[in-house]
Design a protein around this motif. Structure first.
Motif, PDB file in Angstrom:
ATOM      1  N   ARG A  74      20.820 -11.900 -93.028  1.00  0.00           N
ATOM      2  CA  ARG A  74      22.220 -11.848 -92.678  1.00  0.00           C
ATOM      3  C   ARG A  74      23.156 -11.179 -93.681  1.00  0.00           C
ATOM      4  N   ARG A  75      22.709 -10.996 -94.886  1.00  0.00           N
ATOM      5  CA  ARG A  75      23.434 -10.381 -95.996  1.00  0.00           C
ATOM      6  C   ARG A  75      23.348  -8.680 -95.682  1.00  0.00           C
ATOM      7  N   THR A  76      22.390  -8.353 -95.026  1.00  0.00           N
ATOM      8  CA  THR A  76      22.528  -6.662 -94.898  1.00  0.00           C
ATOM      9  C   THR A  76      23.652  -6.310 -94.102  1.00  0.00           C
ATOM     10  N   ALA A  77      24.321  -7.150 -93.167  1.00  0.00           N
ATOM     11  CA  ALA A  77      25.538  -6.810 -92.491  1.00  0.00           C
ATOM     12  C   ALA A  77      26.766  -7.520 -93.068  1.00  0.00           C
ATOM     13  N   TYR A  78      26.532  -7.952 -94.460  1.00  0.00           N
ATOM     14  CA  TYR A  78      27.775  -8.569 -94.930  1.00  0.00           C
ATOM     15  C   TYR A  78      28.806  -7.638 -95.496  1.00  0.00           C
ATOM     16  N   PRO A  79      30.226  -7.615 -95.326  1.00  0.00           N
ATOM     17  CA  PRO A  79      30.852  -6.395 -95.745  1.00  0.00           C
ATOM     18  C   PRO A  79      31.249  -7.079 -97.428  1.00  0.00           C
ATOM     19  N   GLY A  80      31.210  -5.947 -98.155  1.00  0.00           N
ATOM     20  CA  GLY A  80      31.405  -6.073 -99.489  1.00  0.00           C
ATOM     21  C   GLY A  80      30.351  -6.995-100.262  1.00  0.00           C
ATOM     22  N   GLU A  81      30.621  -7.432-101.430  1.00  0.00           N
ATOM     23  CA  GLU A  81      29.850  -8.269-102.191  1.00  0.00           C
ATOM     24  C   GLU A  81      29.678  -9.705-101.752  1.00  0.00           C
ATOM     25  N   TRP A  82      28.498 -10.255-102.059  1.00  0.00           N
ATOM     26  CA  TRP A  82      28.156 -11.651-101.740  1.00  0.00           C
ATOM     27  C   TRP A  82      28.218 -12.406-102.915  1.00  0.00           C
ATOM     28  N   LEU A  83      28.996 -13.708-102.704  1.00  0.00           N
ATOM     29  CA  LEU A  83      28.971 -14.645-103.849  1.00  0.00           C
ATOM     30  C   LEU A  83      28.538 -15.876-103.171  1.00  0.00           C
ATOM     31  N   PRO A  84      27.820 -16.823-103.652  1.00  0.00           N
ATOM     32  CA  PRO A  84      27.558 -18.132-103.237  1.00  0.00           C
ATOM     33  C   PRO A  84      28.728 -18.880-102.857  1.00  0.00           C
ATOM     34  N   ALA A  85      28.663 -20.074-101.758  1.00  0.00           N
ATOM     35  CA  ALA A  85      29.789 -20.806-101.523  1.00  0.00           C
ATOM     36  C   ALA A  85      30.307 -21.576-102.917  1.00  0.00           C
ATOM     37  N   PHE A  86      31.548 -21.641-103.017  1.00  0.00           N
ATOM     38  CA  PHE A  86      32.039 -22.272-104.146  1.00  0.00           C
ATOM     39  C   PHE A  86      32.327 -23.909-103.776  1.00  0.00           C
ATOM     40  N   VAL A  87      31.733 -24.649-104.142  1.00  0.00           N
ATOM     41  CA  VAL A  87      32.087 -26.191-103.932  1.00  0.00           C
ATOM     42  C   VAL A  87      33.016 -26.508-105.008  1.00  0.00           C
ATOM     43  N   VAL A  88      34.235 -26.678-104.826  1.00  0.00           N
ATOM     44  CA  VAL A  88      35.377 -26.912-105.700  1.00  0.00           C
ATOM     45  C   VAL A  88      35.446 -28.289-105.846  1.00  0.00           C
ATOM     46  N   GLU A  89      35.714 -29.023-106.941  1.00  0.00           N
ATOM     47  CA  GLU A  89      35.845 -30.295-107.447  1.00  0.00           C
ATOM     48  C   GLU A  89      37.060 -30.152-108.296  1.00  0.00           C
ATOM     49  N   PRO A  90      37.831 -31.439-108.289  1.00  0.00           N
ATOM     50  CA  PRO A  90      38.924 -31.571-109.434  1.00  0.00           C
ATOM     51  C   PRO A  90      38.433 -31.398-110.787  1.00  0.00           C
ATOM     52  N   ASP A  91      39.198 -30.869-111.740  1.00  0.00           N
ATOM     53  CA  ASP A  91      38.906 -31.158-113.198  1.00  0.00           C
ATOM     54  C   ASP A  91      40.143 -31.880-113.854  1.00  0.00           C
ATOM     55  N   ALA A  92      39.560 -33.066-114.240  1.00  0.00           N
ATOM     56  CA  ALA A  92      40.661 -33.937-114.879  1.00  0.00           C
ATOM     57  C   ALA A  92      40.679 -33.900-116.201  1.00  0.00           C
ATOM     58  N   GLY A  93      39.715 -33.181-116.837  1.00  0.00           N
ATOM     59  CA  GLY A  93      39.610 -33.054-118.510  1.00  0.00           C
ATOM     60  C   GLY A  93      38.214 -33.317-118.914  1.00  0.00           C
ATOM     61  N   PRO A  94      38.248 -33.329-120.108  1.00  0.00           N
ATOM     62  CA  PRO A  94      36.769 -33.495-120.736  1.00  0.00           C
ATOM     63  C   PRO A  94      35.863 -34.678-120.270  1.00  0.00           C
ATOM     64  N   ALA A  95      36.562 -36.009-119.828  1.00  0.00           N
ATOM     65  CA  ALA A  95      35.897 -36.999-119.456  1.00  0.00           C
ATOM     66  C   ALA A  95      35.126 -36.673-118.242  1.00  0.00           C
ATOM     67  N   ASP A  96      35.467 -35.862-117.103  1.00  0.00           N
ATOM     68  CA  ASP A  96      35.027 -35.204-116.199  1.00  0.00           C
ATOM     69  C   ASP A  96      33.874 -34.347-116.638  1.00  0.00           C
TER      70      ASP A  96
END
Length: 296
Positions: A74-96
């Motif tokens: 699939r990536r051979t036809a991908y436009p531009g650069e490929w990065l992995p999916a970003f699974v985003v989580e909140p950052d509440a600070g040092p405790a997290d």
């Protein structure tokens, strides 16, 4: 003849999920791969499996290898650069941040994406999880010597990738905040002082969102790119917010706002940091590869 039980499988699930996650770079896909391994495991006679962990590692590895090979096509036809999916989580600070020891780390995940499927499987199984090369060979359907060679090449690729990353989350956050402040102020000298000489910036727009089609290398080019981005492109964005988040346990920032034409901006920027300097900047802009969860 009885089949293996769910209880037996569940004792191995966390390990299998960790293995699959490093191979695939996506937790949801990793969980799907492990579930497929369970279905295959459940169909086996219990007496046919002497080493459940070894059998499941091999099967999970083969499932992941198939997925990696499909993704490479699939990536051979991908436009531009490929990065992995970003699974985003909140950052509440040092405790997290104290709870993220088992995360892959964004910088490593980006580097792993550059390996061939065989190299990635061999490297993850042997170097990260200590699986012997004869078992790695069974996953790759190769010889132990070939599996060893794949791991060796992967090791060289990882160590020579140039995206050095030694900083903990607190230092990552400090350096990223300093970078963002300098970029917003348009202070090119201050911005350049935060960047390593061989810094690289990679953007993934997936052909959906406008992004740099190739990596940007070097302090001068990266500095000009980001100051220009803030001064020109982001100038058309209203209600611009920058929220500290985590991606694979690494410090990142979620940038959101509204375009003048009614569209919505959503970008996640992560960094690799070594000795207080940014060696890599990773910008995920493809909405199909931004998993925001509770941050939606």
């Amino acid at each position: 003849m009885p089949s293996p039980t769910v209880t037996e499988f569940e004792t191995h699930r966390p390990y299998l999920t960790a293995v699959a996650h490093r191979m695939l770079g996506n937790r949801a896909e990793a969980e799907d791969a492990v579930q497929e391994a369970w279905l295959r495991y459940a169909r086996q006679p219990a007496a046919a499996i002497r080493d459940a962990r070894g059998w499941l590692t091999t099967v999970t590895g083969r499932i992941c290898l198939d997925q990696l090979n499909s993704a490479r096509v699939r990536r051979t036809a991908y436009p531009g650069e490929w990065l992995p999916a970003f699974v985003v989580e909140p950052d509440a600070g040092p405790a997290d941040r104290a709870e993220i020891a088992d995360q892959v780390g964004l910088a490593l995940l980006v580097v792993l994406e550059r390996l061939t499927p065989e190299q990635r499987v061999a490297f993850v199984l042997h170097d990260a999880f200590g699986v012997p090369f004869d078992e790695v060979a069974a996953v790759l359907d190769s010889t132990p010597a070939a599996a060893r060679q794949h791991a060796s090449r992967a090791r060289r690729a990882v160590s020579g990738a140039g995206v050095r990353h030694t900083a903990g989350p607190a230092e990552q956050r400090r350096v990223l905040d300093a970078f963002l402040a300098a970029a917003q102020d348009g202070d090119m000298r201050r911005l350049a002082a935060i960047l390593a000489p061989d810094v690289v910036a990679v953007s993934d727009g997936g052909g959906v969102v406008r992004a740099a089609l190739r990596p940007i290398h070097g302090v001068e080019k990266v500095t000009r790119f980001f100051t220009g981005l803030v001064a020109n492109r982001f100038a058309d964005v209203s209600d611009l917010t920058m929220e500290p988040v985590l991606v694979e346990g690494s410090a990142a920032v979620l940038i959101r706002g509204d375009w003048a034409d009614g569209g919505r901006l959503a970008v996640v920027l992560g960094v690799a940091v070594d000795n207080g300097l940014i060696t890599g900047l990773f910008s995920q802009q493809n909405p199909e590869k931004l998993v925001l969860g509770d941050l939606e």
